[in-house]
Design an enzyme around this catalytic site. Sequence first.
Site, PDB file in Angstrom:
ATOM      1  N   LYS A  84      38.304  52.930  18.710  1.00  0.00           N
ATOM      2  CA  LYS A  84      37.115  53.292  19.510  1.00  0.00           C
ATOM      3  C   LYS A  84      36.157  52.148  19.835  1.00  0.00           C
ATOM      4  CE  LYS A  84      34.242  54.353  15.541  1.00  0.00           C
ATOM      5  NZ  LYS A  84      33.203  55.166  14.956  1.00  0.00           N
ATOM      6  N   SER A 124      34.964  61.349  25.603  1.00  0.00           N
ATOM      7  CA  SER A 124      33.715  60.597  25.438  1.00  0.00           C
ATOM      8  C   SER A 124      32.951  60.576  26.753  1.00  0.00           C
ATOM      9  CB  SER A 124      34.076  59.156  25.052  1.00  0.00           C
ATOM     10  OG  SER A 124      32.955  58.328  25.185  1.00  0.00           O
ATOM     11  N   TYR A 148      39.091  50.890  26.448  1.00  0.00           N
ATOM     12  CA  TYR A 148      38.858  52.057  25.577  1.00  0.00           C
ATOM     13  C   TYR A 148      38.568  53.296  26.433  1.00  0.00           C
ATOM     14  CZ  TYR A 148      36.206  55.441  22.892  1.00  0.00           C
ATOM     15  OH  TYR A 148      35.750  56.621  22.355  1.00  0.00           O
ATOM     16  N   LYS A 152      40.652  57.126  27.167  1.00  0.00           N
ATOM     17  CA  LYS A 152      40.115  58.501  27.141  1.00  0.00           C
ATOM     18  C   LYS A 152      40.396  59.206  28.474  1.00  0.00           C
ATOM     19  CE  LYS A 152      38.528  58.471  23.028  1.00  0.00           C
ATOM     20  NZ  LYS A 152      39.277  59.200  22.015  1.00  0.00           N
ATOM     21  N   ASN A 178      26.150  60.389  22.094  1.00  0.00           N
ATOM     22  CA  ASN A 178      26.050  59.348  21.055  1.00  0.00           C
ATOM     23  C   ASN A 178      25.861  59.952  19.665  1.00  0.00           C
ATOM     24  OD1 ASN A 178      25.421  58.061  23.681  1.00  0.00           O
ATOM     25  ND2 ASN A 178      25.235  56.244  22.411  1.00  0.00           N
ATOM     26  N   ASN A 198      27.264  49.838  17.191  1.00  0.00           N
ATOM     27  CA  ASN A 198      26.382  50.885  17.723  1.00  0.00           C
ATOM     28  C   ASN A 198      24.970  50.771  17.153  1.00  0.00           C
ATOM     29  OD1 ASN A 198      29.323  52.516  17.468  1.00  0.00           O
ATOM     30  ND2 ASN A 198      28.289  52.524  19.429  1.00  0.00           N
ATOM     31  N   GLY A 293      27.920  45.656  30.945  1.00  0.00           N
ATOM     32  CA  GLY A 293      28.583  46.966  31.057  1.00  0.00           C
ATOM     33  C   GLY A 293      27.744  48.137  30.579  1.00  0.00           C
ATOM     34  N   ASP A 294      26.529  47.863  30.037  1.00  0.00           N
ATOM     35  CA  ASP A 294      25.691  48.962  29.556  1.00  0.00           C
ATOM     36  C   ASP A 294      24.988  49.667  30.711  1.00  0.00           C
ATOM     37  OD1 ASP A 294      26.193  48.910  26.887  1.00  0.00           O
ATOM     38  OD2 ASP A 294      24.233  48.123  26.278  1.00  0.00           O
TER      39      ASP A 294
HETATM   40  P1  NAD Z   1      36.644  56.747  13.370  1.00  0.00           P
HETATM   41  O1  NAD Z   1      37.252  55.423  13.619  1.00  0.00           O
HETATM   42  O2  NAD Z   1      35.661  56.873  12.262  1.00  0.00           O
HETATM   43  O3  NAD Z   1      37.785  57.853  13.159  1.00  0.00           O
HETATM   44  C1  NAD Z   1      39.020  57.769  13.814  1.00  0.00           C
HETATM   45  C2  NAD Z   1      40.103  57.937  12.751  1.00  0.00           C
HETATM   46  O4  NAD Z   1      41.378  57.862  13.387  1.00  0.00           O
HETATM   47  C3  NAD Z   1      40.057  56.856  11.676  1.00  0.00           C
HETATM   48  O5  NAD Z   1      40.007  57.464  10.411  1.00  0.00           O
HETATM   49  C4  NAD Z   1      41.349  56.078  11.886  1.00  0.00           C
HETATM   50  O6  NAD Z   1      41.880  55.602  10.664  1.00  0.00           O
HETATM   51  C5  NAD Z   1      42.244  57.126  12.532  1.00  0.00           C
HETATM   52  N1  NAD Z   1      43.298  56.578  13.378  1.00  0.00           N
HETATM   53  C6  NAD Z   1      43.198  55.677  14.382  1.00  0.00           C
HETATM   54  N2  NAD Z   1      44.406  55.433  14.919  1.00  0.00           N
HETATM   55  C7  NAD Z   1      45.294  56.196  14.241  1.00  0.00           C
HETATM   56  C8  NAD Z   1      46.707  56.380  14.320  1.00  0.00           C
HETATM   57  N3  NAD Z   1      47.453  55.686  15.193  1.00  0.00           N
HETATM   58  N4  NAD Z   1      47.289  57.246  13.475  1.00  0.00           N
HETATM   59  C9  NAD Z   1      46.554  57.942  12.570  1.00  0.00           C
HETATM   60  N5  NAD Z   1      45.223  57.801  12.442  1.00  0.00           N
HETATM   61  C10 NAD Z   1      44.611  56.935  13.266  1.00  0.00           C
HETATM   62  O7  NAD Z   1      35.993  57.213  14.758  1.00  0.00           O
HETATM   63  P2  NAD Z   1      34.993  58.419  15.050  1.00  0.00           P
HETATM   64  O8  NAD Z   1      33.676  57.847  15.382  1.00  0.00           O
HETATM   65  O9  NAD Z   1      35.093  59.453  14.010  1.00  0.00           O
HETATM   66  O10 NAD Z   1      35.621  58.946  16.413  1.00  0.00           O
HETATM   67  C11 NAD Z   1      36.568  59.998  16.436  1.00  0.00           C
HETATM   68  C12 NAD Z   1      37.055  60.166  17.867  1.00  0.00           C
HETATM   69  O11 NAD Z   1      35.938  60.426  18.709  1.00  0.00           O
HETATM   70  C13 NAD Z   1      37.742  58.930  18.436  1.00  0.00           C
HETATM   71  O12 NAD Z   1      38.824  59.350  19.236  1.00  0.00           O
HETATM   72  C14 NAD Z   1      36.672  58.305  19.288  1.00  0.00           C
HETATM   73  O13 NAD Z   1      37.214  57.554  20.355  1.00  0.00           O
HETATM   74  C15 NAD Z   1      35.913  59.516  19.787  1.00  0.00           C
HETATM   75  N6  NAD Z   1      34.515  59.224  20.137  1.00  0.00           N
HETATM   76  C16 NAD Z   1      33.690  58.643  19.219  1.00  0.00           C
HETATM   77  C17 NAD Z   1      32.377  58.358  19.566  1.00  0.00           C
HETATM   78  C18 NAD Z   1      31.445  57.686  18.587  1.00  0.00           C
HETATM   79  O14 NAD Z   1      30.401  57.182  19.011  1.00  0.00           O
HETATM   80  N7  NAD Z   1      31.723  57.660  17.294  1.00  0.00           N
HETATM   81  C19 NAD Z   1      31.894  58.687  20.843  1.00  0.00           C
HETATM   82  C20 NAD Z   1      32.766  59.297  21.752  1.00  0.00           C
HETATM   83  C21 NAD Z   1      34.080  59.566  21.385  1.00  0.00           C
HETATM   84  N1  UDP Z   2      21.802  48.671  21.511  1.00  0.00           N
HETATM   85  C1  UDP Z   2      20.957  47.644  21.179  1.00  0.00           C
HETATM   86  N2  UDP Z   2      21.271  46.862  20.104  1.00  0.00           N
HETATM   87  C2  UDP Z   2      22.387  47.072  19.344  1.00  0.00           C
HETATM   88  C3  UDP Z   2      23.233  48.145  19.686  1.00  0.00           C
HETATM   89  C4  UDP Z   2      22.931  48.908  20.781  1.00  0.00           C
HETATM   90  O1  UDP Z   2      19.941  47.433  21.833  1.00  0.00           O
HETATM   91  O2  UDP Z   2      22.623  46.308  18.388  1.00  0.00           O
HETATM   92  C5  UDP Z   2      21.461  49.552  22.651  1.00  0.00           C
HETATM   93  C6  UDP Z   2      22.517  49.598  23.750  1.00  0.00           C
HETATM   94  O3  UDP Z   2      22.272  48.588  24.705  1.00  0.00           O
HETATM   95  C7  UDP Z   2      22.298  51.012  24.312  1.00  0.00           C
HETATM   96  C8  UDP Z   2      21.878  51.819  23.085  1.00  0.00           C
HETATM   97  O4  UDP Z   2      21.378  50.868  22.145  1.00  0.00           O
HETATM   98  O5  UDP Z   2      21.220  51.024  25.246  1.00  0.00           O
HETATM   99  C9  UDP Z   2      23.008  52.603  22.440  1.00  0.00           C
HETATM  100  O6  UDP Z   2      24.079  51.709  22.186  1.00  0.00           O
HETATM  101  P1  UDP Z   2      25.407  52.185  21.439  1.00  0.00           P
HETATM  102  O7  UDP Z   2      26.333  51.019  21.397  1.00  0.00           O
HETATM  103  O8  UDP Z   2      25.029  52.828  20.141  1.00  0.00           O
HETATM  104  O9  UDP Z   2      25.971  53.350  22.369  1.00  0.00           O
HETATM  105  P2  UDP Z   2      26.580  53.253  23.861  1.00  0.00           P
HETATM  106  O10 UDP Z   2      25.926  52.118  24.574  1.00  0.00           O
HETATM  107  O11 UDP Z   2      28.035  53.054  23.676  1.00  0.00           O
HETATM  108  O12 UDP Z   2      26.245  54.546  24.499  1.00  0.00           O
END
Ligand code: NAD
Ligand code: UDP
Length: 361
Positions: A84, A124, A148, A152, A178, A198, A293-294
Site C-alpha cells: 500500500k 481506496s 499503487y 486498486k 484516510n 502517513n 501528486g498530493d
Molecule cells: P497493512 O499493510 O497493515 O495490511 C495489509 C496486510 O496484507 C499485511 O498484513 C500484509 O502482510 C498482507 N499482505 C500483503 N501482501 C500479501 C500477500 N501477497 N499475501 C498475503 N498477505 C499479504 O495495510 P492496511 O492499512 O491494513 O490496508 C489494508 C488494505 O486497505 C490494503 O489493500 C490497502 O491498500 C487498503 N487501503 C489502505 C488505506 C490506508 O490508509 N491504510 C487506505 C485505502 C486503502
Molecule cells: N502530510 C504532511 N506531512 C506528512 C504526511 C502527510 O503534511 O508527514 C499531509 C499530506 O500532504 C496530506 C495529508 O497530510 O495533505 C494526509 O496525508 P496522508 O499521506 O496521511 O494521506 P493521503 O495524502 O494519502 O490522503
Amino acid sequence: MPILVTGGAGYIGSHTCVELLNAGYEIIVLDNLLNSKRESLNRISEITGKSFPFYKINLLNEGEIEQVFIENDIEAVIHFAGLKAVGESVRLPLRYYHNNITGTINLLNIMKKYDVNRLVFSSSATVYGMPEKVPISEEFPLKALNPYGRTKLMIEEILKDLFESDPNWSIALLRYFNPIGAHESGTIGEDPNGIPNNLMPFITQVAIGKMPELSVFGNDYQTADGTGVRDYIHVTDLAKGHLKALEKVASSQEIEAYNLGTGKGYSVLEMVEAFEVATGVPVPYKVVSPRPGDAAICFADASKAKRELQWTAEKSLRDMCEDSWRWQYNNPNGFDKNLIATGTGNPHLSKSGDFFNTKIE
Ligand code: NAD
Ligand code: UDP
C-alpha cells in the site's frame, strides 16, 4: 461458516477481525506477515477472548490458498491483503502489480473453483485521482495517479468483468478515505515499517519523541489555512463498515462501490491542533515543499453507504487522536516487544494508558 480475512494481521484487517469476532462471526485469517506481525493476532484474541485459525500464506501461491479452501467451508472473503505504499509503488511498480493484482487473481480463481462468490474488497479513495470538486461521490470519474492506485483501479475493473461474466457473484468495493486511530484498548493499531508515510503515524511519532518534528507538506493550497485537507476516519468505524458490506453481499447479487469516509475534511494544521488539544502533547512542525501528486482537498460524499449499507462513521476527531496516541504510547515500538522503548514518554498519560487532558503550555 467462517469469513476468510486476507491481510487480517494488518492495520485495518486486525480491527475488522475484532469487530467480526465481537459480532459473533467465525473467521480465518490469511496473511504472509510481509507488513505485519504475528503479535497482532494474539492481541485480537486478547481483546475478543476468542481464537481463530491463522494461515501464514502468500497470495502469490495459489496452491496454498487452495489448501485453505479445501480445509474450510468458507462463506465469504474480505480481501485486505496488498502492498500500500505509494512512493514504493513508484520505485517498484512490477512488485506492486504482481503482489496486488496476481495475488487477487489467484484468490479469485480459488474462490470461483470452490463456489465462494461473496467478496468485500479494500479499494481506496486514491481511485479518484485529483478530484475536480468535493465532496467526492462514487460516480466521479476514476483515474489513478501512481502504480499503487492503478492496482486498486485495475482490481476494481477485474471484479466488474468477473461480475459481468457471472452474476452469481456479489461484490462490495469499499473506497476508504484516510483511516487513522486504533482500537480503544490501545493494544492494536498501525505499526508502520520505518519512517511513516502517513500524517497521523508521523504525528504520534513526533509526539513520542521518535521524530524531531513534523514536515507539513505545503501551505499554499486553496484551502482555509493553505495545508492539505483530508477525510480522516476512525479505523473502528471503517472496520464496522466491512460488517455492513458483508451483510449486503450476503443478501444481494451485485457489484457496488461505496465511499467509507466521514464526509468532513480537516487540514494538516487542524489535525496537529486537534491532536495537541486531545492529548496535551505538543507536536512541533515546519512547513516544507508540497509532496508531488498530493491533492489539495479530498473528502467523501458518504451518503451512499448510509443509504444502502445503513452505515455512518460515529467516532469523533478527538476519539481518533486519543486512540492513536494511546496505541503509540503503550507500544512505542509497535508490536515488536523485543525493542526497548525509544520514546521520551508522555507525562500526560496515567499507567492504565488513559490520559488526562491537560492544557498545552
Ligand atoms: P497493512 O499493510 O497493515 O495490511 C495489509 C496486510 O496484507 C499485511 O498484513 C500484509 O502482510 C498482507 N499482505 C500483503 N501482501 C500479501 C500477500 N501477497 N499475501 C498475503 N498477505 C499479504 O495495510 P492496511 O492499512 O491494513 O490496508 C489494508 C488494505 O486497505 C490494503 O489493500 C490497502 O491498500 C487498503 N487501503 C489502505 C488505506 C490506508 O490508509 N491504510 C487506505 C485505502 C486503502
Ligand atoms: N502530510 C504532511 N506531512 C506528512 C504526511 C502527510 O503534511 O508527514 C499531509 C499530506 O500532504 C496530506 C495529508 O497530510 O495533505 C494526509 O496525508 P496522508 O499521506 O496521511 O494521506 P493521503 O495524502 O494519502 O490522503
